[in-house]
Enzyme design. Structure first.
Site, mmCIF file in Angstrom:
data_model
loop_
_atom_site.group_PDB
_atom_site.id
_atom_site.type_symbol
_atom_site.label_atom_id
_atom_site.label_comp_id
_atom_site.label_asym_id
_atom_site.label_seq_id
_atom_site.Cartn_x
_atom_site.Cartn_y
_atom_site.Cartn_z
ATOM 1 N N ASN A 136 5.539 -0.975 32.585
ATOM 2 C CA ASN A 136 4.470 -1.617 31.459
ATOM 3 C C ASN A 136 5.220 -2.679 30.374
ATOM 4 O OD1 ASN A 136 5.379 1.070 30.838
ATOM 5 N ND2 ASN A 136 4.643 0.519 28.560
ATOM 6 N N THR A 221 -17.513 18.250 28.836
ATOM 7 C CA THR A 221 -18.619 17.383 29.035
ATOM 8 C C THR A 221 -18.290 15.922 29.550
ATOM 9 O OG1 THR A 221 -20.029 18.550 27.808
ATOM 10 C CG2 THR A 221 -20.868 16.483 28.433
ATOM 11 N N CYS A 311 8.539 1.574 17.397
ATOM 12 C CA CYS A 311 8.623 2.030 16.182
ATOM 13 C C CYS A 311 8.073 3.549 16.137
ATOM 14 C CB CYS A 311 7.522 1.334 15.390
ATOM 15 S SG CYS A 311 7.698 1.502 13.520
HETATM 16 N N1 PLP Z 1 1.132 4.613 31.514
HETATM 17 C C1 PLP Z 1 1.430 3.644 31.179
HETATM 18 C C2 PLP Z 1 2.391 2.917 32.353
HETATM 19 C C3 PLP Z 1 0.791 2.782 30.398
HETATM 20 O O1 PLP Z 1 1.029 1.514 30.080
HETATM 21 C C4 PLP Z 1 -0.281 3.343 29.462
HETATM 22 C C5 PLP Z 1 -0.741 2.504 28.300
HETATM 23 O O2 PLP Z 1 -0.153 1.677 27.812
HETATM 24 C C6 PLP Z 1 -0.303 4.781 29.707
HETATM 25 C C7 PLP Z 1 0.165 5.398 30.772
HETATM 26 C C8 PLP Z 1 -1.317 5.665 28.626
HETATM 27 O O3 PLP Z 1 -2.632 5.310 29.131
HETATM 28 P P1 PLP Z 1 -3.699 5.803 27.928
HETATM 29 O O4 PLP Z 1 -3.635 4.620 27.059
HETATM 30 O O5 PLP Z 1 -5.029 5.657 28.930
HETATM 31 O O6 PLP Z 1 -3.568 7.158 27.634
#
Ligand code: PLP
Length: 387
Positions: A136, A221, A311
């Site tokens: 990410n 739910t 952070c």
């Molecule tokens: N995994 C990755 C690679 C992500 O980039 C993110 C969110 O940025 C998540 C998990 C977490 O996802 P969520 O915001 O749906 O909890």
């Protein structure tokens, strides 16, 4: 949110307001809609519809996986995760497995070290391996298919956090992984809804208890409008991918990177030599005294960018991803991350270049800009952002 996803969400609140677990016809209607959504997602991923559990998002899905394994793991068994996983994988892995949690190293190019896994596997057999499909922070694609194959050969469960892949690259094939997590808001759906693909052959031990929903795998739910809207968003993204929209997006990102490297001396793309997603650019900015100024200046110029630091409790720490790639804390503090979307146009990228150049000049308080910058600004003044 994609307009179509918003439309479906609004419609679903009218049409499917019943509780999907209720015995009356209104409830049954909502339940049928959820079943259809399961069929569609199963078809995109390539797995049985029954393998899908609706969740509140990928953080929950990832936590549920480690909760499941901690009670079913062989005594003393290790688990391996990449060192660049999202915190929603790393934290539950650490919490549930403590010193039995081992890290797969990462190369300077931001890809996990596949050779390390191949060297270790003949000597050790972890209970599971977790590897994200795309990182990410850097957008670097990870060799999840190869690791899945290695896991199959050694009878190891494979967990794939596919949050950044789904909707940006075709989902087909992900269903072969034992566990896959996804999140709607990463591909134009609403926040607070996602899924976990887990094989119905190995029943998931529920992390959230207190109701029979989702075949006892996740109590509570179901969020019917959220799920239907998520699937509408995915249908839209998969259709766009089929139409070859990805190629043009990739070219736009590459042109931006080339211009940035030329106009900002000392800038560097993180993971430049690796295959990367079309929407993410992580880059080291030229050295200046206070890096946080980039964020403030770009924000004023209309661009919301992220940094290479996380952070936590008010303290800036270098990102664990950049650290795993071998960047020191001074280098990490120079990193900015730019994320584009499906709507981002060539002139948006061009406007970002202009903003970066302006911010750079202001930050470094250069009286005289470099000849490349002056030439670029003259051209921009003549032809406007799309020229
Ligand atoms: N995994 C990755 C690679 C992500 O980039 C993110 C969110 O940025 C998540 C998990 C977490 O996802 P969520 O915001 O749906 O909890």
């Amino acid at each position: 949110m994609l307009p179509r996803a918003r439309e479906v969400w609004l419609e679903a609140n009218e049409k499917f307001f019943g509780n999907a677990s209720s015995p009356h016809r209104i409830g049954a209607r909502a339940d049928r809609a959820l079943s259809e959504a399961r069929e569609k997602l199963g078809a995109f991923l390539g797995c049985n519809p029954e393998d899908i559990v609706w969740t509140s998002g990928a953080t929950e899905s990832n936590n549920a996986v480690f909760h499941h394994f901690v009670s079913s793991a062989r005594a003393g068994a290790e688990i391996w995760t990449s060192s660049i996983e999202h915190p929603s994988v790393l934290a539950p892995a650490r919490k549930n497995f403590a010193e039995r949690h081992c890290f797969i190293p990462t190369t300077h190019e931001g890809v996990i070290d596949l050779e390390w896994i191949k060297r270790q596997l003949p000597h050790e057999r972890p209970q599971l391996i977790a590897l994200m499909a795309v990182n990410n922070e850097t957008g670097v694609l990870q060799p999840w298919r190869e690791v899945l194959e290695l896991c199959r050969e050694s009878d190891i469960r494979f967990v794939c956090d596919a949050v950044q892949w789904i909707g940006k690259l075709p989902a087909k094939g992900l269903g072969d992984c034992d566990f896959v997590s996804g999140s709607a808001h990463k591909f134009g759906g609403p926040k607070g809804v996602g899924f976990l693909k887990c094989s119905s052959r190995h029943p998931l031990r529920a992390m959230i208890c207190g109701g029979p929903q989702e075949e006892g795998r996740r109590a509570g739910t179901e969020n019917v409008p959220g799920v239907l809207s998520m699937i509408a968003a995915l249908e839209n993204r998969e259709a766009a991918l089929m139409n070859g929209e990805k190629k043009a997006k990739m070219e736009g990102r590459e042109r931006f990177e080339q211009k940035m490297l030329k106009l900002l001396p000392g800038s560097e793309i993180v993971g430049e030599g690796s295959q990367r997603l079309w929407n993410t650019v992580s880059a080291l900015m030229p050295e200046t005294d206070c890096q946080q100024r980039w964020v403030v200046k770009l924000d004023k110029l209309g661009f919301a960018v992220s940094t290479g630091s996380a952070c936590s409790s008010g303290q800036e720490k270098p990102s664990h991803v950049l650290t795993a790639m071998g960047y020191d804390s001074a280098e990490s503090s120079r990193v900015l991350r730019f994320s584009s979307g499906w709507e981002t146009t060539e002139s948006d990228w061009e406007a970002l270049i202009e903003a970066l150049v302006r911010a750079y000049q202001e930050i470094s308080q250069r009286e005289a800009a470099s000849p490349e910058i002056l030439a670029h600004q003259n051209q921009f003044a003549r032809s406007g952002p799309s020229g």
